[in-house]
Write an enzyme that holds these catalytic residues in place. Structure first.
Site, PDB file in Angstrom:
ATOM      1  N   GLU A 160       6.244  -4.322   3.704  1.00  0.00           N
ATOM      2  CA  GLU A 160       6.074  -5.725   4.075  1.00  0.00           C
ATOM      3  C   GLU A 160       7.447  -6.347   4.282  1.00  0.00           C
ATOM      4  O   GLU A 160       8.371  -6.110   3.500  1.00  0.00           O
ATOM      5  CB  GLU A 160       5.307  -6.486   2.986  1.00  0.00           C
ATOM      6  CG  GLU A 160       4.856  -7.860   3.415  1.00  0.00           C
ATOM      7  CD  GLU A 160       3.886  -8.504   2.429  1.00  0.00           C
ATOM      8  OE1 GLU A 160       3.530  -9.679   2.644  1.00  0.00           O
ATOM      9  OE2 GLU A 160       3.487  -7.828   1.450  1.00  0.00           O
ATOM     10  N   SER A 174      -4.758  -3.295   5.246  1.00  0.00           N
ATOM     11  CA  SER A 174      -4.543  -4.556   5.957  1.00  0.00           C
ATOM     12  C   SER A 174      -4.168  -5.680   5.000  1.00  0.00           C
ATOM     13  O   SER A 174      -4.899  -5.967   4.049  1.00  0.00           O
ATOM     14  CB  SER A 174      -5.809  -4.950   6.720  1.00  0.00           C
ATOM     15  OG  SER A 174      -6.196  -3.930   7.616  1.00  0.00           O
ATOM     16  N   CYS A 226       0.538   1.246   2.646  1.00  0.00           N
ATOM     17  CA  CYS A 226       0.131   1.990   3.836  1.00  0.00           C
ATOM     18  C   CYS A 226       0.774   3.369   3.782  1.00  0.00           C
ATOM     19  O   CYS A 226       1.473   3.703   2.829  1.00  0.00           O
ATOM     20  CB  CYS A 226       0.553   1.263   5.106  1.00  0.00           C
ATOM     21  SG  CYS A 226      -0.198  -0.364   5.348  1.00  0.00           S
TER      22      CYS A 226
END
Length: 296
Positions: free
Chosen positions: A77, A52, A2
């Site tokens: 993450e 996602s 991201c």
């Protein structure tokens, strides 16, 4: 992968431009093609580009706490987020999503900037606390996720890539001769230095807390790699310990709401990771390799 970006001005009467923030996010759209999100409160703006992986429907960012006083954007993450969530729910925190991002918000409410010490994962975090008027920037222990920033007396601008910071439009582009020398010697610019004088990288294993009303920042190293040898175990015990750590690490990396694949480089390490991952998956793992048609 991201991408995050943001702006904080020292003058509370100076509002963040939505178009500027959107442009900073758009130049790193390749990092997050699935969604974008923005949050602006006068002199503070946060942006996120999302790829996602966990909680596909409810995990869009920025994500806030229950009353909206804490906002976070995050790239990475958190592998132990389920355990942390259980712990936080038992303390009374209420979750609106199933994402690992929301764990960061509530963990911050409990521990402040020391929350990063409980996170197991790879991350670059930007968190705004409107109650204390403080910005928290944090980077994972070994710097897997990047975070660039530019600070002066009037503003701080940050982003997952240099181009996001430069996208603010008010960042001088004077080259740093020492960084240029590093690049020609090593093929990279190591440490916290950047190719431009007015931009730096937040060092791995560090947090930066900016007290906006007083415009003072605090940087803290929250983790240090230890090289002290442990000679208490024999060869057989070390083999078992290494096997257990590898299995645990691979298992945690498999937490995902999308299919997981493995890149095979042809070496022992990727083969071991793929073999261990296949033991924890109900279906055969997808593997990928790269080849080139050009002659060596």
């Amino acid at each position: 992968m991201c991408g995050i970006a943001g702006i904080v001005y020292s003058d509370r009467s100076r509002s963040v431009s939505p178009s500027t923030l959107k442009h900073m996010a758009s130049v790193i759209a390749h990092r997050g093609p699935d969604a974008e999100g923005f949050w602006i409160d006068r002199n503070v703006g946060l942006a996120h580009r999302r790829l996602s992986i966990i909680d596909l429907e409810g995990g869009d960012q920025p994500i806030a706490n229950e009353d909206g006083t804490v906002q976070v954007v995050f790239n990475g993450e958190i592998y132990n987020y389920r355990e942390l969530r259980t712990e936080l729910e038992s303390s009374g925190h209420r979750f609106r999503t199933s994402s690992d991002t929301e764990v960061i918000v509530h963990l911050y409410e409990e521990l402040g900037h020391r929350c990063v010490e409980r996170l197991r994962g790879m991350f670059a975090i930007a968190l705004w606390d409107s109650n204390t008027q403080r910005l928290l920037l944090a980077r994972d222990r070994v710097g897997i996720k990047p975070l660039y920033l530019s600070v002066n007396d009037e503003r701080i601008v940050f982003g997952s890539e240099l181009k996001a910071v430069l996208g603010h439009g008010d960042i001088p582009r004077a080259l740093d001769p020492l960084a240029l020398d590093d690049y020609f010697n090593y093929g990279m610019v190591p440490g916290s230095r950047c190719i431009f004088r007015n931009v730096e990288k937040l060092a791995p294993g560090h947090v930066l807390v900016l007290d906006v009303p007083h415009w003072k920042s605090m940087r803290r190293k929250y983790w240090q790699l230890e090289f002290t040898p442990n000679e208490s175990l024999g060869v057989g015990e070390w083999k078992e310990a290494l096997q257990a750590k590898l299995e645990e690490s691979v298992r945690l990396h498999l937490v995902s709401d999308v299919p997981v694949g493995s890149f095979l480089s042809g070496g022992i390490d990727s083969s071991v990771v793929t073999g261990l991952a296949s033991q924890h998956l109900a279906t055969p793992i997808q593997t990928f390799s790269m080849g080139f048609q050009e002659a060596q």
